[in-house]
Design an enzyme around this catalytic site. Structure first.
Site, PDB file in Angstrom:
ATOM      1  NE  ARG A 275      -8.329  -0.309  25.870  1.00  0.00           N
ATOM      2  CZ  ARG A 275      -8.144   1.120  26.244  1.00  0.00           C
ATOM      3  NH1 ARG A 275      -7.532   1.473  25.402  1.00  0.00           N
ATOM      4  NH2 ARG A 275      -7.746   1.261  27.084  1.00  0.00           N
TER       5      ARG A 275
ATOM      6  CG  HIS B 248      -5.002   9.152  31.624  1.00  0.00           C
ATOM      7  ND1 HIS B 248      -4.574   8.556  31.659  1.00  0.00           N
ATOM      8  CD2 HIS B 248      -4.947  10.791  32.053  1.00  0.00           C
ATOM      9  CE1 HIS B 248      -3.489   9.456  31.700  1.00  0.00           C
ATOM     10  NE2 HIS B 248      -2.952  10.311  31.937  1.00  0.00           N
TER      11      HIS B 248
HETATM   12  N1  LIG Z   1      -7.489  -0.803  32.157  1.00  0.00           N
HETATM   13  C1  LIG Z   1      -8.062   0.643  32.188  1.00  0.00           C
HETATM   14  O1  LIG Z   1      -8.634   1.295  31.940  1.00  0.00           O
HETATM   15  C2  LIG Z   1      -6.601   0.822  30.848  1.00  0.00           C
HETATM   16  C3  LIG Z   1      -5.486  -0.300  30.390  1.00  0.00           C
HETATM   17  C4  LIG Z   1      -4.648  -0.322  29.781  1.00  0.00           C
HETATM   18  C5  LIG Z   1      -3.931   0.844  29.761  1.00  0.00           C
HETATM   19  N2  LIG Z   1      -5.040   1.974  29.984  1.00  0.00           N
HETATM   20  C6  LIG Z   1      -4.475   3.218  29.982  1.00  0.00           C
HETATM   21  O2  LIG Z   1      -1.989   3.445  30.237  1.00  0.00           O
HETATM   22  C7  LIG Z   1      -1.921   4.487  29.856  1.00  0.00           C
HETATM   23  C8  LIG Z   1      -0.618   4.083  30.047  1.00  0.00           C
HETATM   24  O3  LIG Z   1       0.012   4.271  31.842  1.00  0.00           O
HETATM   25  P1  LIG Z   1       0.094   2.472  32.958  1.00  0.00           P
HETATM   26  O4  LIG Z   1       0.775   3.441  34.011  1.00  0.00           O
HETATM   27  O5  LIG Z   1      -2.006   3.167  33.261  1.00  0.00           O
HETATM   28  O6  LIG Z   1      -0.247   1.640  32.502  1.00  0.00           O
HETATM   29  P2  LIG Z   1       1.437   0.585  32.212  1.00  0.00           P
HETATM   30  O7  LIG Z   1       0.669  -0.246  31.147  1.00  0.00           O
HETATM   31  O8  LIG Z   1       2.091   1.607  31.465  1.00  0.00           O
HETATM   32  O9  LIG Z   1       1.455   0.264  33.392  1.00  0.00           O
HETATM   33  C9  LIG Z   1       1.144  -0.942  34.093  1.00  0.00           C
HETATM   34  C10 LIG Z   1       1.872  -1.167  35.836  1.00  0.00           C
HETATM   35  O10 LIG Z   1       1.468  -2.314  36.151  1.00  0.00           O
HETATM   36  C11 LIG Z   1       1.882  -2.763  36.655  1.00  0.00           C
HETATM   37  N3  LIG Z   1       1.182  -4.062  37.570  1.00  0.00           N
HETATM   38  C12 LIG Z   1       0.968  -5.444  35.977  1.00  0.00           C
HETATM   39  N4  LIG Z   1      -0.106  -5.534  37.293  1.00  0.00           N
HETATM   40  C13 LIG Z   1      -0.058  -5.218  38.555  1.00  0.00           C
HETATM   41  C14 LIG Z   1      -1.216  -5.902  39.509  1.00  0.00           C
HETATM   42  N5  LIG Z   1      -2.147  -6.696  39.433  1.00  0.00           N
HETATM   43  N6  LIG Z   1      -0.591  -5.114  40.938  1.00  0.00           N
HETATM   44  C15 LIG Z   1      -0.413  -4.124  40.566  1.00  0.00           C
HETATM   45  N7  LIG Z   1       0.760  -3.783  39.712  1.00  0.00           N
HETATM   46  C16 LIG Z   1       0.594  -4.225  38.684  1.00  0.00           C
HETATM   47  C17 LIG Z   1       3.346  -3.218  35.909  1.00  0.00           C
HETATM   48  O11 LIG Z   1       4.655  -3.383  36.485  1.00  0.00           O
HETATM   49  C18 LIG Z   1       3.098  -1.653  35.770  1.00  0.00           C
HETATM   50  O12 LIG Z   1       4.232  -1.310  36.253  1.00  0.00           O
HETATM   51  C19 LIG Z   1      -2.805   5.329  30.459  1.00  0.00           C
HETATM   52  O13 LIG Z   1      -2.791   6.343  30.219  1.00  0.00           O
HETATM   53  C20 LIG Z   1      -4.115   4.394  30.874  1.00  0.00           C
HETATM   54  O14 LIG Z   1      -5.485   5.468  30.371  1.00  0.00           O
HETATM   55  C21 LIG Z   1      -6.170   2.383  30.446  1.00  0.00           C
END
Ligand SMILES: NC(=O)c1ccc[n+]([C@@H]2O[C@H](COP(=O)([O-])OP(=O)(O)OC[C@H]3O[C@@H](n4cnc5c(N)ncnc54)[C@H](O)[C@@H]3O)[C@@H](O)[C@H]2O)c1
Ligand SMILES: [Zn+2]
Length: 254
Positions: free
Chosen positions: A76, A129
């Protein structure tokens, strides 16, 4: 209300924000999707070596197989090396700048661990987080910021990362089953309780306690706005629902 016209929704939200003394946004993995970073349940994150994130992001998984869990985080981190903040991150930074200009407060409360809010220029950021870039020793708590070179060489080497004291380093993120950092949670709770406008962008609002902030803001009287292409568990609480990508919609506010 679901607003079909993005321009109308943008103008409505901009007007609300310009009157607010305190406002905040809760972001999730979706805010970084347009930077090429998969959300939790998509792309390389959804399944890695036949394992789901829920089976990797736990203290038990790390205790069982630290090399495997470290490998997933290094994968990642490699995806992050070339990632840049997108217009969603930079729009939020610009909104904060305008609030600060008139001595008002705009906070980002985030579940993302990639650091892209800071990279995009936001400074009032609560990382609920933690951060995937900061690692710490499980024994002596020594901290280490992982550089790009280090990530590359450790990925090639494989196996867990050792601390100078001989114990293992773990990513500075909150795993499933772990409590949120007390200070970050207290801050997020206070911010959500006092926000006049509360935006929920790019989160499925399914991971607690972070998701509970939406209800806290709503109960305290905030105007709650969702920005997400899909319906979420927070949708029912929202006063305004914008079905759009955050990188497409948020720049319309500024
Ligand atoms: N980039 C990162 O730092 C990262 C990446 C993956 C997961 N996480 C972790 O994932 C856990 C899950 O929760 P979450 O709610 O953050 O993720 P999630 O994957 O559960 O949900 C992602 C949400 O984003 C929406 N989405 C997708 N593309 C989008 C866009 N372009 N604009 C707006 N919305 C969009 C989806 O419809 C979905 O509802 C968290 O605890 C977090 O720590 C973090
Ligand atoms: Zn140590």
């Amino acid at each position: 209300m679901t607003c079909e016209s993005l321009t109308t929704a943008g103008a409505l939200l901009a007007a609300r924000l310009s009157r607010a003394r305190r406002a905040a946004v809760l972001t999730g993995a979706g805010i970084s999707a347009e930077s090429g970073i998969p959300t939790f349940r998509s792309g390389a994150n959804a399944l890695w070596r036949d394992r789901k994130p829920e089976d990797l992001a736990t203290p038990e998984a790390f205790a069982r197989d630290p090399g495997l869990v470290t490998g997933w985080y290094l994968m990642r981190l490699r995806m992050l090396l070339d990632a840049l903040p997108n217009p969603g991150h930079t729009a939020l930074a610009e909104i904060e700048r305008r609030f600060v200009e008139r001595r008002a407060f705009f906070s980002v409360i985030t579940q993302i661990v990639d650091g892209l809010h800071h990279a995009g220029g936001s400074s009032d950021v609560v990382e609920l987080h933690g951060s995937i870039r900061h690692w710490r020793c499980v024994a002596c708590a020594r901290e280490r910021q992982l550089t790009a070179d280090f990530v590359r060489s450790e990925s090639e080497r494989g196996g867990p990362i050792e601390c100078g004291c001989g114990a293992l380093m773990r990513p500075g993120v909150v795993w499933f089953g772990e409590a949120l950092p007390t200070h970050a949670w207290a801050l997020a709770d206070a911010v959500a309780s006092r926000a006049e406008v509360f935006i929920v962008a790019g989160t499925s609002a399914a991971v607690y306690p972070a998701a509970g902030l939406v209800a806290i803001a709503k109960r305290a009287g905030a105007f709650v706005v969702e920005v997400n292409p899909e319906a979420t568990e927070a949708t029912a609480l929202c006063d305004l629902v914008v079905r759009a990508r955050s990188g497409e919609f948020l720049p319309l506010i500024v």
